[in-house]
Design an enzyme around this catalytic site. Structure first.
Site, PDB file in Angstrom:
ATOM      1  N   GLY A  42       0.807  -1.221   0.000  1.00  0.00           N
ATOM      2  CA  GLY A  42       0.000   0.000   0.000  1.00  0.00           C
ATOM      3  C   GLY A  42       0.833   1.261   0.000  1.00  0.00           C
ATOM      4  N   THR A  44       1.657   3.205  -2.611  1.00  0.00           N
ATOM      5  CA  THR A  44       1.490   4.092  -3.758  1.00  0.00           C
ATOM      6  C   THR A  44       0.756   5.380  -3.402  1.00  0.00           C
ATOM      7  OG1 THR A  44      -0.565   2.970  -4.408  1.00  0.00           O
ATOM      8  CG2 THR A  44       1.496   2.162  -5.389  1.00  0.00           C
ATOM      9  N   SER A  45       0.169   5.447  -2.214  1.00  0.00           N
ATOM     10  CA  SER A  45      -0.545   6.660  -1.804  1.00  0.00           C
ATOM     11  C   SER A  45      -0.658   6.705  -0.286  1.00  0.00           C
ATOM     12  CB  SER A  45      -1.950   6.705  -2.428  1.00  0.00           C
ATOM     13  OG  SER A  45      -2.753   5.661  -1.915  1.00  0.00           O
ATOM     14  N   GLY A  46      -1.073   7.849   0.219  1.00  0.00           N
ATOM     15  CA  GLY A  46      -1.392   8.002   1.637  1.00  0.00           C
ATOM     16  C   GLY A  46      -0.256   7.698   2.591  1.00  0.00           C
ATOM     17  N   ILE A  47      -0.602   7.033   3.686  1.00  0.00           N
ATOM     18  CA  ILE A  47       0.360   6.741   4.748  1.00  0.00           C
ATOM     19  C   ILE A  47       1.495   5.866   4.239  1.00  0.00           C
ATOM     20  CG2 ILE A  47       0.629   5.593   6.983  1.00  0.00           C
ATOM     21  CD1 ILE A  47      -2.323   6.374   7.545  1.00  0.00           C
ATOM     22  N   GLY A  48       1.158   4.895   3.394  1.00  0.00           N
ATOM     23  CA  GLY A  48       2.192   4.014   2.859  1.00  0.00           C
ATOM     24  C   GLY A  48       3.203   4.756   2.018  1.00  0.00           C
ATOM     25  N   ASP A  94      -1.714  -8.564  -5.742  1.00  0.00           N
ATOM     26  CA  ASP A  94      -3.112  -8.338  -5.377  1.00  0.00           C
ATOM     27  C   ASP A  94      -3.343  -9.091  -4.078  1.00  0.00           C
ATOM     28  OD1 ASP A  94      -5.826  -8.250  -5.000  1.00  0.00           O
ATOM     29  OD2 ASP A  94      -6.368  -8.984  -6.990  1.00  0.00           O
ATOM     30  N   ASN A 121       0.843  -2.542   5.324  1.00  0.00           N
ATOM     31  CA  ASN A 121       0.131  -1.274   5.439  1.00  0.00           C
ATOM     32  C   ASN A 121      -1.152  -1.196   4.613  1.00  0.00           C
ATOM     33  OD1 ASN A 121       0.082   1.915   5.713  1.00  0.00           O
ATOM     34  ND2 ASN A 121       0.062   1.466   3.514  1.00  0.00           N
ATOM     35  N   TYR A 201     -24.583  -7.674   5.472  1.00  0.00           N
ATOM     36  CA  TYR A 201     -23.214  -7.155   5.404  1.00  0.00           C
ATOM     37  C   TYR A 201     -23.179  -5.725   5.928  1.00  0.00           C
ATOM     38  CZ  TYR A 201     -18.802  -5.460   3.447  1.00  0.00           C
ATOM     39  OH  TYR A 201     -17.552  -4.912   3.284  1.00  0.00           O
TER      40      TYR A 201
END
Length: 355
Positions: A42, A44-48, A94, A121, A201
């Site tokens: 993870g 490629t964006s955000g926290i990661g 994936d 992450n 759900y």
């Protein structure tokens, strides 16, 4: 109340850091990381992405697994733009697919690289019910089960690297305080009922369950590492409340209003990545394993998250469902822990059941 006030004020805890600490500040004492090879999901964006940036800035070699190779290539370009000469490897992964996890691990091991640091992450929030290709509820499959298998398949490499280099290996599972929102005493039973559509759900509860699983995984994993006598630790973190892409994907009047009202509680992305980076590389965390961290300090998980019994139960369930032989069989009955796992050949008709 006192904890909330400390959070709002950014008051430092025993570690010397607090809720307003940034990832760069949290890693200032880590020194040169050119000896470290890290896998960050993870990223490629955000926290990661911020975690990757800070570690690359300190010299770490990074392996970025991603479902979208274009997104990963773009992330690598950004990293090299800020950190010229950064060693960044991109591989497809994936996490919702157990087969994809196995292919990623095989590809990584073929590179012949060491592995010092694994940061689990990546995460997703599924608004609608869906099953993975393995017949697992999608949020649970992506946020937890894929990471469980990834970690299990890389454990020997991490233990080997630690033995050969004398450098402690570290595994960091990114969870969330939302794990405490899961109410009940039977996480696996709830997953079974949702999967078989016996109950409606609830996306928030499904997300909370996946984050609880991250906490329980950490607890059981730390025990396994001690049994292996491996110089590798495992800890989990709550990064804090931050408006990453996971939340922005659900933009709307209600979401925007809630985040406007809660703006004083939000962290910036550099602040949200601080606890992950602190636990991953700070010398003060050496030898610490099986713990839950928030704001760069040890914290307490929920009652269920602290349950050794529930951790062991989830571990057994996870081992059974990720076993390669199960993926190849029409129907499998597993006695360990009282589970009965059923896997159908058709992707459209797969499911799990508990005896």
């Amino acid at each position: 109340m006192l904890t909330s006030l400390r959070y709002l004020a950014g008051t430092a805890g025993p570690s010397g850091f607090g809720s307003r600490t940034t990832a760069e500040e949290a890693t200032a004492g880590a020194g040169d990381l050119r000896h470290v090879t890290a896998i960050i999901t993870g990223a490629t964006s955000g926290i990661g992405a911020e975690t990757a940036r800070v570690l690359a800035k300190r010299g770490a070699r990074l392996v970025l697994p991603a479902r979208s190779l274009k997104a990963a290539e773009d992330a690598r370009a950004r990293l090299r733009g800020e950190c010229p000469g950064a060693d960044v490897v991109v591989l497809p992964l994936d996490l919702s697919s157990l087969a994809s996890v196995r292919r990623f691990v095989a590809s990584f091991l073929d590179l012949g690289l060491p592995l010092n640091l694994l940061i689990n992450n990546a995460g997703k929030y599924a608004d609608r019910f869906a099953l993975s290709e393995d017949g697992v509820e999608m949020t649970f499959a992506t946020n937890y089960l894929g990471h469980f298998l990834l970690t299990r398949l890389l454990l020997e490499k991490m233990a080997e690297t630690a033995r050969e280099t004398g450098v402690e290996g570290r595994i960091v599972n990114v969870s969330s305080t939302i794990h405490s929102w899961f109410a009940g005493d039977d996480a696996v039973g709830y997953l079974d009922r949702v999967t078989r559509r016996k109950i409606p759900y609830d996306p928030t509860k499904a997300y909370a369950l996946s984050k609880l699983a991250n906490v329980l995984h950490t607890r059981a994993l730390a025990d396994r590492l001690r049994e292996m006598n491996a110089n590798v630790t495992a800890n989990c973190v709550h990064p804090g409340i931050v408006r990453t892409r996971l939340i922005r994907d659900r933009d709307g009047l209600i979401t925007n209003t809630v985040f406007f009202l809660a703006s004083k509680l939000l962290k910036t992305i550099p602040q949200a990545a601080a606890t992950t980076c602190y636990v991953a590389v700070h010398p003060a965390v050496a030898g610490v394993s099986g713990k839950y961290f928030a704001d760069c300090n040890e914290a307490s998980p929920s009652r269920l998250g602290a349950s050794s019994e529930e951790a062991a139960k989830l571990w057994s369930f996870s081992e059974n469902i990720t076993a390669e032989k199960i993926q190849k069989m029409m129907s499998v009955h597993v006695s360990a822990g009282g589970f009965r796992l059923q896997v159908q050949n058709s992707n459209a008709d797969r499911g799990m059941a508990l005896a």
